[in-house]
Design a protein around this motif. Structure first.
Motif, PDB file in Angstrom:
ATOM      1  N   VAL A  96      44.150  31.725  44.864  1.00  0.00           N
ATOM      2  CA  VAL A  96      44.358  32.409  43.590  1.00  0.00           C
ATOM      3  C   VAL A  96      45.550  31.812  42.847  1.00  0.00           C
ATOM      4  CG1 VAL A  96      44.721  34.627  42.464  1.00  0.00           C
ATOM      5  CG2 VAL A  96      43.347  34.514  44.528  1.00  0.00           C
ATOM      6  N   GLY A  97      46.648  31.576  43.545  1.00  0.00           N
ATOM      7  CA  GLY A  97      47.821  30.998  42.904  1.00  0.00           C
ATOM      8  C   GLY A  97      47.543  29.618  42.338  1.00  0.00           C
ATOM      9  N   GLU A  98      46.812  28.821  43.101  1.00  0.00           N
ATOM     10  CA  GLU A  98      46.439  27.488  42.621  1.00  0.00           C
ATOM     11  C   GLU A  98      45.544  27.574  41.398  1.00  0.00           C
ATOM     12  OE1 GLU A  98      44.239  23.414  44.228  1.00  0.00           O
ATOM     13  OE2 GLU A  98      44.538  25.094  45.607  1.00  0.00           O
ATOM     14  N   LEU A  99      44.591  28.511  41.408  1.00  0.00           N
ATOM     15  CA  LEU A  99      43.710  28.692  40.258  1.00  0.00           C
ATOM     16  C   LEU A  99      44.512  29.048  39.014  1.00  0.00           C
ATOM     17  CD1 LEU A  99      40.937  28.952  38.902  1.00  0.00           C
ATOM     18  CD2 LEU A  99      40.878  31.322  39.743  1.00  0.00           C
ATOM     19  N   VAL A 100      45.419  29.994  39.135  1.00  0.00           N
ATOM     20  CA  VAL A 100      46.242  30.385  37.982  1.00  0.00           C
ATOM     21  C   VAL A 100      47.066  29.201  37.493  1.00  0.00           C
ATOM     22  CG1 VAL A 100      48.162  31.861  37.232  1.00  0.00           C
ATOM     23  CG2 VAL A 100      46.265  32.843  38.541  1.00  0.00           C
ATOM     24  N   ALA A 101      47.591  28.411  38.409  1.00  0.00           N
ATOM     25  CA  ALA A 101      48.393  27.243  38.020  1.00  0.00           C
ATOM     26  C   ALA A 101      47.553  26.226  37.261  1.00  0.00           C
ATOM     27  CB  ALA A 101      49.021  26.599  39.257  1.00  0.00           C
ATOM     28  N   LEU A 145      38.240  43.666  42.003  1.00  0.00           N
ATOM     29  CA  LEU A 145      39.093  42.967  42.958  1.00  0.00           C
ATOM     30  C   LEU A 145      39.403  41.538  42.521  1.00  0.00           C
ATOM     31  CD1 LEU A 145      40.574  43.174  45.660  1.00  0.00           C
ATOM     32  CD2 LEU A 145      38.435  42.500  46.788  1.00  0.00           C
ATOM     33  N   PHE A 146      38.433  40.854  41.929  1.00  0.00           N
ATOM     34  CA  PHE A 146      38.672  39.491  41.433  1.00  0.00           C
ATOM     35  C   PHE A 146      39.749  39.511  40.355  1.00  0.00           C
ATOM     36  CE2 PHE A 146      37.908  36.159  38.303  1.00  0.00           C
ATOM     37  CZ  PHE A 146      37.891  35.024  39.085  1.00  0.00           C
ATOM     38  N   THR A 147      39.587  40.371  39.377  1.00  0.00           N
ATOM     39  CA  THR A 147      40.538  40.455  38.276  1.00  0.00           C
ATOM     40  C   THR A 147      41.915  40.893  38.775  1.00  0.00           C
ATOM     41  OG1 THR A 147      38.704  41.013  36.797  1.00  0.00           O
ATOM     42  CG2 THR A 147      40.913  41.462  35.986  1.00  0.00           C
ATOM     43  N   ALA A 148      41.944  41.862  39.679  1.00  0.00           N
ATOM     44  CA  ALA A 148      43.216  42.327  40.228  1.00  0.00           C
ATOM     45  C   ALA A 148      43.904  41.224  41.026  1.00  0.00           C
ATOM     46  CB  ALA A 148      43.001  43.548  41.114  1.00  0.00           C
ATOM     47  N   SER A 149      43.137  40.400  41.702  1.00  0.00           N
ATOM     48  CA  SER A 149      43.724  39.298  42.481  1.00  0.00           C
ATOM     49  C   SER A 149      44.396  38.289  41.575  1.00  0.00           C
ATOM     50  CB  SER A 149      42.651  38.619  43.327  1.00  0.00           C
ATOM     51  OG  SER A 149      42.149  39.529  44.284  1.00  0.00           O
ATOM     52  N   ILE A 150      43.762  37.975  40.471  1.00  0.00           N
ATOM     53  CA  ILE A 150      44.386  37.054  39.520  1.00  0.00           C
ATOM     54  C   ILE A 150      45.628  37.697  38.913  1.00  0.00           C
ATOM     55  CG2 ILE A 150      44.097  35.889  37.292  1.00  0.00           C
ATOM     56  CD1 ILE A 150      41.228  35.281  38.139  1.00  0.00           C
ATOM     57  N   ALA A 151      45.517  38.967  38.540  1.00  0.00           N
ATOM     58  CA  ALA A 151      46.651  39.665  37.926  1.00  0.00           C
ATOM     59  C   ALA A 151      47.839  39.788  38.880  1.00  0.00           C
ATOM     60  CB  ALA A 151      46.213  41.051  37.457  1.00  0.00           C
ATOM     61  N   GLY A 152      47.588  39.662  40.173  1.00  0.00           N
ATOM     62  CA  GLY A 152      48.666  39.744  41.153  1.00  0.00           C
ATOM     63  C   GLY A 152      49.521  38.505  41.258  1.00  0.00           C
ATOM     64  N   VAL A 153      49.141  37.448  40.572  1.00  0.00           N
ATOM     65  CA  VAL A 153      49.887  36.189  40.612  1.00  0.00           C
ATOM     66  C   VAL A 153      50.850  36.144  39.421  1.00  0.00           C
ATOM     67  CG1 VAL A 153      49.699  33.674  40.481  1.00  0.00           C
ATOM     68  CG2 VAL A 153      47.980  34.987  41.745  1.00  0.00           C
ATOM     69  N   PRO A 154      52.121  35.858  39.661  1.00  0.00           N
ATOM     70  CA  PRO A 154      53.065  35.725  38.551  1.00  0.00           C
ATOM     71  C   PRO A 154      52.566  34.684  37.540  1.00  0.00           C
ATOM     72  CG  PRO A 154      54.236  35.754  40.633  1.00  0.00           C
ATOM     73  CD  PRO A 154      52.766  35.658  40.964  1.00  0.00           C
ATOM     74  N   LEU A 156      35.371  28.760  40.994  1.00  0.00           N
ATOM     75  CA  LEU A 156      35.991  28.578  39.684  1.00  0.00           C
ATOM     76  C   LEU A 156      37.029  27.461  39.726  1.00  0.00           C
ATOM     77  CD1 LEU A 156      36.372  29.345  36.738  1.00  0.00           C
ATOM     78  CD2 LEU A 156      37.906  31.194  37.499  1.00  0.00           C
ATOM     79  N   LEU A 157      37.802  27.390  40.787  1.00  0.00           N
ATOM     80  CA  LEU A 157      38.800  26.336  40.917  1.00  0.00           C
ATOM     81  C   LEU A 157      38.136  24.955  40.916  1.00  0.00           C
ATOM     82  CD1 LEU A 157      41.746  25.545  41.237  1.00  0.00           C
ATOM     83  CD2 LEU A 157      41.506  25.895  43.708  1.00  0.00           C
ATOM     84  N   ARG A 158      37.034  24.825  41.637  1.00  0.00           N
ATOM     85  CA  ARG A 158      36.308  23.539  41.628  1.00  0.00           C
ATOM     86  C   ARG A 158      35.760  23.230  40.244  1.00  0.00           C
ATOM     87  NH1 ARG A 158      34.055  25.782  46.339  1.00  0.00           N
ATOM     88  NH2 ARG A 158      31.992  25.837  45.404  1.00  0.00           N
ATOM     89  N   ARG A 159      35.252  24.239  39.550  1.00  0.00           N
ATOM     90  CA  ARG A 159      34.703  24.016  38.207  1.00  0.00           C
ATOM     91  C   ARG A 159      35.781  23.589  37.217  1.00  0.00           C
ATOM     92  NH1 ARG A 159      30.101  26.717  36.287  1.00  0.00           N
ATOM     93  NH2 ARG A 159      30.375  25.346  34.503  1.00  0.00           N
ATOM     94  N   VAL A 160      36.923  24.255  37.241  1.00  0.00           N
ATOM     95  CA  VAL A 160      37.968  23.914  36.269  1.00  0.00           C
ATOM     96  C   VAL A 160      38.643  22.599  36.621  1.00  0.00           C
ATOM     97  CG1 VAL A 160      38.390  26.320  35.657  1.00  0.00           C
ATOM     98  CG2 VAL A 160      39.854  25.236  37.339  1.00  0.00           C
ATOM     99  N   SER A 161      38.516  22.171  37.863  1.00  0.00           N
ATOM    100  CA  SER A 161      39.179  20.942  38.313  1.00  0.00           C
ATOM    101  C   SER A 161      38.282  19.707  38.265  1.00  0.00           C
ATOM    102  CB  SER A 161      39.669  21.114  39.753  1.00  0.00           C
ATOM    103  OG  SER A 161      40.606  22.146  39.830  1.00  0.00           O
TER     104      SER A 161
END
Length: 166
Positions: free
Chosen positions: A11-16, A35-44, A156-161
């Motif tokens: 999740v942190g890598e995705l946000v970065a 849970l997906f949205t909350a997980s992303i929101a949990g990352v600074p 999603l990380l693979r898609r955006v990368s």
């Protein structure tokens, strides 16, 4: 950056990555219930990338809130690849995000519309189209929901990368 779902998530890598690209994400979630949205929101720093999300646990809300075609829901049901794709497209469109994620499936304890517990569809919609992965997960409700989010983050990380054929 931290991963709110614990070790083994990105999740942190995705946000970065989304932050570096100046891209945004939104989700329409059924079995994961936010849970997906909350997980992303949990990352600074998530506020730079997270546009929003909608929990569409009830079938009728998949149509009214996320834009899933009622004919698709009637013909294929709420747990299907088509529904996941339309959830992802709907989240992207309705939240004006670069990327949309659609999550639907069966967390148990019982079959749903003939689908076994652990049957999950993860849709990711982006500028280059929509991709759906079908998963067969095991475990209790929490494990299936958690592992669905982990898989969605990974896809999603693979898609955006990289290219769309991941």
């Amino acid at each position: 950056m931290s991963d709110p779902l614990g070790e083994g998530t990105s999740v942190g890598e995705l946000v970065a990555v989304l932050t570096r690209q100046g891209s945004t994400v939104a989700a329409a979630e059924s079995l994961t219930a936010g849970l997906f949205t909350a997980s992303i929101a949990g990352v600074p720093g998530a506020s730079a990338v997270l546009r929003g999300g909608v929990v569409v646990y009830a079938t009728d809300l998949k149509a009214t809130l996320a834009g899933v075609d009622e004919r698709t829901l009637a013909a294929e049901g709420p747990v299907s690849a088509s529904t996941a794709a339309l959830l992802a497209d709907g989240a992207r469109d309705r939240c004006s995000a670069d990327w949309g994620v659609g999550l639907t499936g069966v967390a148990g304890p019982d079959l749903q519309d003939g689908h076994a517990v652990g049957t999950v569809f993860v849709g990711v919609a982006g500028p280059d189209g929509t991709l759906v992965n079908e998963l067969r997960l095991s475990g209790d409700r929490w494990a299936i929901r958690r592992d669905t989010v982990r898989e969605a983050v990974s896809l999603l990380l693979r898609r955006v990368s990289g290219p769309a054929d991941v």
